[in-house]
Design an enzyme around this catalytic site. Structure first.
Site, PDB file in Angstrom:
ATOM      1  N   SER A 163       0.837  -1.194   0.000  1.00  0.00           N
ATOM      2  CA  SER A 163       0.000   0.000   0.000  1.00  0.00           C
ATOM      3  C   SER A 163       0.877   1.250   0.000  1.00  0.00           C
ATOM      4  O   SER A 163       1.692   1.436  -0.902  1.00  0.00           O
ATOM      5  CB  SER A 163      -0.969  -0.036   1.188  1.00  0.00           C
ATOM      6  OG  SER A 163      -1.891   1.026   1.132  1.00  0.00           O
TER       7      SER A 163
ATOM      8  N   HIS B 259      -8.018   1.632  -1.558  1.00  0.00           N
ATOM      9  CA  HIS B 259      -7.951   0.559  -2.561  1.00  0.00           C
ATOM     10  C   HIS B 259      -9.347   0.039  -2.912  1.00  0.00           C
ATOM     11  O   HIS B 259      -9.558  -1.157  -3.042  1.00  0.00           O
ATOM     12  CB  HIS B 259      -7.032  -0.571  -2.079  1.00  0.00           C
ATOM     13  CG  HIS B 259      -5.688  -0.083  -1.643  1.00  0.00           C
ATOM     14  ND1 HIS B 259      -4.789   0.479  -2.520  1.00  0.00           N
ATOM     15  CD2 HIS B 259      -5.110  -0.040  -0.415  1.00  0.00           C
ATOM     16  CE1 HIS B 259      -3.705   0.847  -1.843  1.00  0.00           C
ATOM     17  NE2 HIS B 259      -3.881   0.560  -0.579  1.00  0.00           N
TER      18      HIS B 259
END
EC number: 2.3.1.39
Length: 306
Positions: A93, A197
């Site tokens: 991430s 996301h």
């Protein structure tokens, strides 16, 4: 032959006291970061007097800077003394920005500028995230479909046994109950505000893409594995992939599996951080791959015997 891979954790590592061992060790880098963000990162990370680490606007630059300090310590203490040159780098991430900085795609200040722009573009967007352990992704999808929770989507494919979901806060609360009833061993809401996301991050894409167009990336010194594709980044698509990174799931398990299948010989992973969360995930992935290989070998042996 042994290949080394450096991995960087993402947002979610934030906690009071983070990075305590490194702030005094790299004062010049910390001073440059403080000047860029406009506040004391040392005070934020070590004391957090106003509980700002709970906000993405502060947690994202804090994670990026602490990861950068951790990488410099890892390089000085382990990699350089042992003449270890990474064969690849990847981040989970937000950690992808540290991986890109470590590979020389952009410098520390540019990476921090992008992280600040990402934090600014995403900090007010709604939603929450949920970690699920003990159900595979088909079982999760079936449970969510039965309950009618279409806006809860896959955010992080961490391992065969661990998945992170994103979605609107009310649906995430429902999903927590539903997945526990479906047999999950652990269902935990993450200490992150926002549905990263996932499609809920779409409003951040345009302003963040505009910031990405202002940078001039360099070719990486070593491959940087892209969270969106589980394959090495290409400079010509870097801006598009980092924009997609906001709304697409982190393919962590496929990325690690690809490295283990592609790099020659043994692969040693080095985590630039202090919690070891990625190291534990990688161990689970490696164990699952060994079990699959053993099962395949047994099936093959059985067919030969018959």
């Amino acid at each position: 032959m042994t290949a080394a891979v450096v991995v960087f954790p993402g947002q979610g590592i934030q906690r009071r006291g983070m990075g305590a061992r490194w702030f005094d060790r790299f004062p010049d880098l910390v001073a440059r970061a403080d000047e860029q963000v406009g506040y004391s990162l040392r005070r934020l990370c070590l004391d957090d007097p106003h509980n700002r680490l709970a906000w993405g606007l502060f947690a994202q630059p804090a994670a990026y800077v602490v990861n950068a300090l951790a990488y410099r310590a890892l390089r000085a203490d382990v990699l350089e003394p042992n003449r270890i040159e990474p064969a690849a780098v990847l981040g989970h991430s937000l950690g992808e920005y540290n991986a890109l900085e470590a590979a020389g795609v952009f410098d520390f200040a540019t990476g921090l500028r992008l992280v600040l722009a990402r934090a600014d573009a995403t900090c007010d967007l709604p939603g929450r995230m949920l970690a699920v352990v003990g159900l595979d992704r088909d079982e999760i999808a079936a449970a969510l479909a039965r309950q009618g929770l279409p806006d809860v989507t896959l955010a992080n494919l961490n391992s065969a046994a661990q998945t992170v979901l994103s979605g609107p806060a009310p649906q995430i609360a429902q999903a927590q109950t539903v997945l526990r009833a479906a047999g999950a061993r652990l269902v935990t809401r993450l200490r992150i505000n926002g549905a990263y996301h996932s499609p809920l991050m779409a409003p951040a894409a345009r302003p963040f893409a505009a910031e990405l167009r202002r940078i001039r990336p360099r070719h990486p010194r070593v491959p940087v594995i892209c969270n969106v594709t589980a394959r090495p980044h290409r400079i010509e698509t870097l801006g598009r992939r980092l924009t997609e990174h906001l709304t697409h799931p982190v393919l962590w398990q496929p990325s690690i599996e690809w490295l283990l299948d592609t790099l020659p010989g043994r692969v040693d992973f080095y985590e630039a951080g202090e919690d070891g969360v990625l190291t534990r995930l990688i161990q689970h992935i490696e164990n699952d791959m060994r079990r699959r290989d053993n099962d395949t070998a047994r099936v093959g042996a059985t067919k030969e015997d018959t």
